[in-house]
Design a protein around this motif. Structure first.
Motif, PDB file in Angstrom:
ATOM      1  N   ASP A  16      52.279 -51.384 -48.367  1.00  0.00           N
ATOM      2  CA  ASP A  16      51.941 -50.494 -47.477  1.00  0.00           C
ATOM      3  C   ASP A  16      51.403 -51.423 -46.296  1.00  0.00           C
ATOM      4  O   ASP A  16      50.880 -51.685 -45.522  1.00  0.00           O
ATOM      5  CB  ASP A  16      51.127 -49.283 -48.057  1.00  0.00           C
ATOM      6  CG  ASP A  16      52.678 -48.342 -47.902  1.00  0.00           C
ATOM      7  OD1 ASP A  16      53.475 -48.448 -47.608  1.00  0.00           O
ATOM      8  OD2 ASP A  16      51.749 -47.480 -48.617  1.00  0.00           O
ATOM      9  N   ALA A  17      49.884 -52.231 -46.960  1.00  0.00           N
ATOM     10  CA  ALA A  17      49.261 -52.825 -46.370  1.00  0.00           C
ATOM     11  C   ALA A  17      49.257 -54.004 -45.554  1.00  0.00           C
ATOM     12  O   ALA A  17      49.051 -54.390 -44.103  1.00  0.00           O
ATOM     13  CB  ALA A  17      48.140 -53.642 -47.414  1.00  0.00           C
ATOM     14  N   PHE A  18      50.943 -55.312 -46.129  1.00  0.00           N
ATOM     15  CA  PHE A  18      51.714 -56.107 -45.744  1.00  0.00           C
ATOM     16  C   PHE A  18      52.283 -55.005 -43.973  1.00  0.00           C
ATOM     17  O   PHE A  18      51.482 -55.730 -42.885  1.00  0.00           O
ATOM     18  CB  PHE A  18      52.512 -56.632 -45.442  1.00  0.00           C
ATOM     19  CG  PHE A  18      54.235 -57.213 -45.504  1.00  0.00           C
ATOM     20  CD1 PHE A  18      53.666 -58.697 -45.311  1.00  0.00           C
ATOM     21  CD2 PHE A  18      54.798 -56.916 -45.035  1.00  0.00           C
ATOM     22  CE1 PHE A  18      54.322 -59.173 -44.354  1.00  0.00           C
ATOM     23  CE2 PHE A  18      55.919 -57.635 -44.680  1.00  0.00           C
ATOM     24  CZ  PHE A  18      55.237 -58.791 -44.475  1.00  0.00           C
ATOM     25  N   ALA A  19      52.534 -54.060 -44.150  1.00  0.00           N
ATOM     26  CA  ALA A  19      53.614 -53.215 -43.152  1.00  0.00           C
ATOM     27  C   ALA A  19      52.362 -52.836 -42.618  1.00  0.00           C
ATOM     28  O   ALA A  19      52.266 -52.888 -40.644  1.00  0.00           O
ATOM     29  CB  ALA A  19      54.074 -51.514 -43.092  1.00  0.00           C
ATOM     30  N   PHE A  43      42.500 -55.055 -47.016  1.00  0.00           N
ATOM     31  CA  PHE A  43      43.202 -54.345 -48.210  1.00  0.00           C
ATOM     32  C   PHE A  43      43.570 -55.042 -49.476  1.00  0.00           C
ATOM     33  O   PHE A  43      43.167 -54.115 -50.767  1.00  0.00           O
ATOM     34  CB  PHE A  43      44.797 -55.064 -46.936  1.00  0.00           C
ATOM     35  CG  PHE A  43      44.952 -54.162 -45.947  1.00  0.00           C
ATOM     36  CD1 PHE A  43      44.444 -52.443 -46.158  1.00  0.00           C
ATOM     37  CD2 PHE A  43      45.172 -54.856 -44.949  1.00  0.00           C
ATOM     38  CE1 PHE A  43      44.319 -51.953 -44.299  1.00  0.00           C
ATOM     39  CE2 PHE A  43      44.796 -54.065 -43.562  1.00  0.00           C
ATOM     40  CZ  PHE A  43      45.230 -52.698 -43.163  1.00  0.00           C
ATOM     41  N   GLY A  44      43.546 -56.584 -49.092  1.00  0.00           N
ATOM     42  CA  GLY A  44      43.260 -56.545 -51.422  1.00  0.00           C
ATOM     43  C   GLY A  44      42.119 -56.183 -52.336  1.00  0.00           C
ATOM     44  O   GLY A  44      42.431 -55.930 -53.551  1.00  0.00           O
ATOM     45  N   GLY A  45      41.114 -55.947 -51.350  1.00  0.00           N
ATOM     46  CA  GLY A  45      39.501 -55.564 -51.959  1.00  0.00           C
ATOM     47  C   GLY A  45      39.978 -54.155 -52.439  1.00  0.00           C
ATOM     48  O   GLY A  45      40.120 -53.331 -53.232  1.00  0.00           O
ATOM     49  N   ASP A  98      44.571 -49.998 -32.829  1.00  0.00           N
ATOM     50  CA  ASP A  98      43.273 -50.385 -32.506  1.00  0.00           C
ATOM     51  C   ASP A  98      43.093 -51.836 -33.171  1.00  0.00           C
ATOM     52  O   ASP A  98      43.537 -52.235 -33.149  1.00  0.00           O
ATOM     53  CB  ASP A  98      41.650 -49.424 -33.176  1.00  0.00           C
ATOM     54  CG  ASP A  98      40.525 -49.858 -32.291  1.00  0.00           C
ATOM     55  OD1 ASP A  98      40.598 -51.128 -32.368  1.00  0.00           O
ATOM     56  OD2 ASP A  98      39.456 -49.844 -32.923  1.00  0.00           O
ATOM     57  N   ALA A  99      43.121 -52.519 -32.151  1.00  0.00           N
ATOM     58  CA  ALA A  99      43.367 -53.730 -32.556  1.00  0.00           C
ATOM     59  C   ALA A  99      41.927 -55.075 -32.702  1.00  0.00           C
ATOM     60  O   ALA A  99      41.931 -55.925 -33.201  1.00  0.00           O
ATOM     61  CB  ALA A  99      43.742 -54.474 -31.063  1.00  0.00           C
ATOM     62  N   SER A 100      40.934 -53.417 -32.963  1.00  0.00           N
ATOM     63  CA  SER A 100      39.530 -54.472 -33.835  1.00  0.00           C
ATOM     64  C   SER A 100      39.090 -54.077 -35.017  1.00  0.00           C
ATOM     65  O   SER A 100      40.686 -54.007 -35.721  1.00  0.00           O
ATOM     66  CB  SER A 100      39.038 -53.257 -33.285  1.00  0.00           C
ATOM     67  OG  SER A 100      37.568 -53.705 -34.308  1.00  0.00           O
ATOM     68  N   PHE A 101      39.048 -54.954 -36.218  1.00  0.00           N
ATOM     69  CA  PHE A 101      39.087 -55.571 -37.014  1.00  0.00           C
ATOM     70  C   PHE A 101      37.373 -55.018 -37.088  1.00  0.00           C
ATOM     71  O   PHE A 101      36.793 -55.625 -38.784  1.00  0.00           O
ATOM     72  CB  PHE A 101      39.394 -57.263 -37.412  1.00  0.00           C
ATOM     73  CG  PHE A 101      40.263 -57.266 -37.112  1.00  0.00           C
ATOM     74  CD1 PHE A 101      41.398 -57.515 -38.451  1.00  0.00           C
ATOM     75  CD2 PHE A 101      41.101 -58.011 -35.983  1.00  0.00           C
ATOM     76  CE1 PHE A 101      42.724 -57.279 -38.311  1.00  0.00           C
ATOM     77  CE2 PHE A 101      42.680 -57.688 -36.515  1.00  0.00           C
ATOM     78  CZ  PHE A 101      43.764 -58.223 -37.557  1.00  0.00           C
ATOM     79  N   PRO A 108      38.726 -46.768 -43.456  1.00  0.00           N
ATOM     80  CA  PRO A 108      39.780 -45.535 -43.315  1.00  0.00           C
ATOM     81  C   PRO A 108      41.616 -46.737 -43.025  1.00  0.00           C
ATOM     82  O   PRO A 108      42.096 -45.699 -44.440  1.00  0.00           O
ATOM     83  CB  PRO A 108      40.135 -45.258 -41.748  1.00  0.00           C
ATOM     84  CG  PRO A 108      39.265 -45.342 -41.092  1.00  0.00           C
ATOM     85  CD  PRO A 108      38.652 -46.870 -41.532  1.00  0.00           C
ATOM     86  N   LEU A 109      41.764 -47.621 -42.933  1.00  0.00           N
ATOM     87  CA  LEU A 109      43.219 -48.670 -43.167  1.00  0.00           C
ATOM     88  C   LEU A 109      43.767 -49.123 -45.027  1.00  0.00           C
ATOM     89  O   LEU A 109      44.666 -48.573 -44.796  1.00  0.00           O
ATOM     90  CB  LEU A 109      43.547 -49.534 -42.002  1.00  0.00           C
ATOM     91  CG  LEU A 109      43.820 -49.275 -40.484  1.00  0.00           C
ATOM     92  CD1 LEU A 109      43.548 -50.337 -39.607  1.00  0.00           C
ATOM     93  CD2 LEU A 109      45.007 -48.633 -40.364  1.00  0.00           C
ATOM     94  N   ALA A 110      42.422 -49.784 -44.931  1.00  0.00           N
ATOM     95  CA  ALA A 110      42.669 -49.913 -46.395  1.00  0.00           C
ATOM     96  C   ALA A 110      42.213 -48.569 -47.128  1.00  0.00           C
ATOM     97  O   ALA A 110      43.218 -49.235 -48.026  1.00  0.00           O
ATOM     98  CB  ALA A 110      41.462 -50.948 -46.804  1.00  0.00           C
ATOM     99  N   VAL A 111      41.876 -47.231 -46.755  1.00  0.00           N
ATOM    100  CA  VAL A 111      41.828 -46.282 -48.259  1.00  0.00           C
ATOM    101  C   VAL A 111      43.181 -45.935 -47.784  1.00  0.00           C
ATOM    102  O   VAL A 111      43.583 -45.491 -49.144  1.00  0.00           O
ATOM    103  CB  VAL A 111      40.220 -45.593 -47.922  1.00  0.00           C
ATOM    104  CG1 VAL A 111      41.073 -43.593 -48.573  1.00  0.00           C
ATOM    105  CG2 VAL A 111      39.121 -45.868 -47.282  1.00  0.00           C
TER     106      VAL A 111
END
Length: 188
Positions: A16-19, A43-45, A98-101, A108-111
């Protein structure tokens, strides 16, 4: 649980994180090393943190459900894997991402990509897994896949996004079936 089995689970969870990392790489345009590092750390964290939280929850209730723990592990792994397979069959294109990091975008993406790891952590409590080494391993594998995903997204676009989710879902379903068959005495 063997190292090979833990590796398969780590790879399955990291898909999922890879995608999502592929989508981030596609959205950012010119990928820099800091983009890959940021995605890998977020994502790893979270892929390391969530199974630890799940394990803590599962450990509290382990004595109550020991007789059915293999069924719980089977259902959770198959449900998570089935959902990943279903998601791989939906539109493969990345939504407008969103292109922002920045943390407000990455959190929210990591969760969202690590919720399934919470359930895996619950199963780890039933399987007597060495949780510290397991979560470090899962976090490291996800870090690598997420960092690579940013670059893959910038180079290849979404070509591998649905294949990654399909593969990850299949791995988790396979692990769930294996755990059930071992506890039922079919596999030795």
């Amino acid at each position: 649980m063997s190292l090979w089995e833990l590796f398969l689970i780590a790879v399955g969870l990291s898909m999922d994180a890879f995608a999502v990392s592929i989508c981030k790489g596609l959205s950012v345009g010119a990928v820099r090393p800091r983009h890959a590092l940021t995605a890998g750390l977020w994502f790893g964290g979270f892929q390391a943190l969530m199974p630890l939280l799940g394990w803590l929850l599962g450990s509290r209730f382990q004595a109550l459900i020991t007789s059915v723990d293999h069924w719980i592990a089977f259902v959770l792994l198959c449900a998570i894997g089935g959902n990943m397979v279903r998601e791989s069959r939906t539109c493969g294109a990345c939504r407008e991402m969103d292109a922002s990091f920045a943390p407000k975008v990455m959190l929210p993406l990591a969760v969202a990509t690590s919720i399934d790891a919470l359930a895996i952590g619950v199963t780890f409590a039933f399987l007597q897994v060495d949780i510290l080494s397991a979560v470090c391993f899962i976090g490291a594998v996800t870090f690598v896949f997420s960092s690579a995903g940013v670059k893959v997204g910038s180079v290849f676009g979404t070509r591998y996004q649905s294949k990654a989710e399909l593969f990850g879902g299949g791995v988790l379903i396979g692990m769930g079936i294996k755990i059930l068959l071992e506890h039922l005495g079919v596999l030795g």
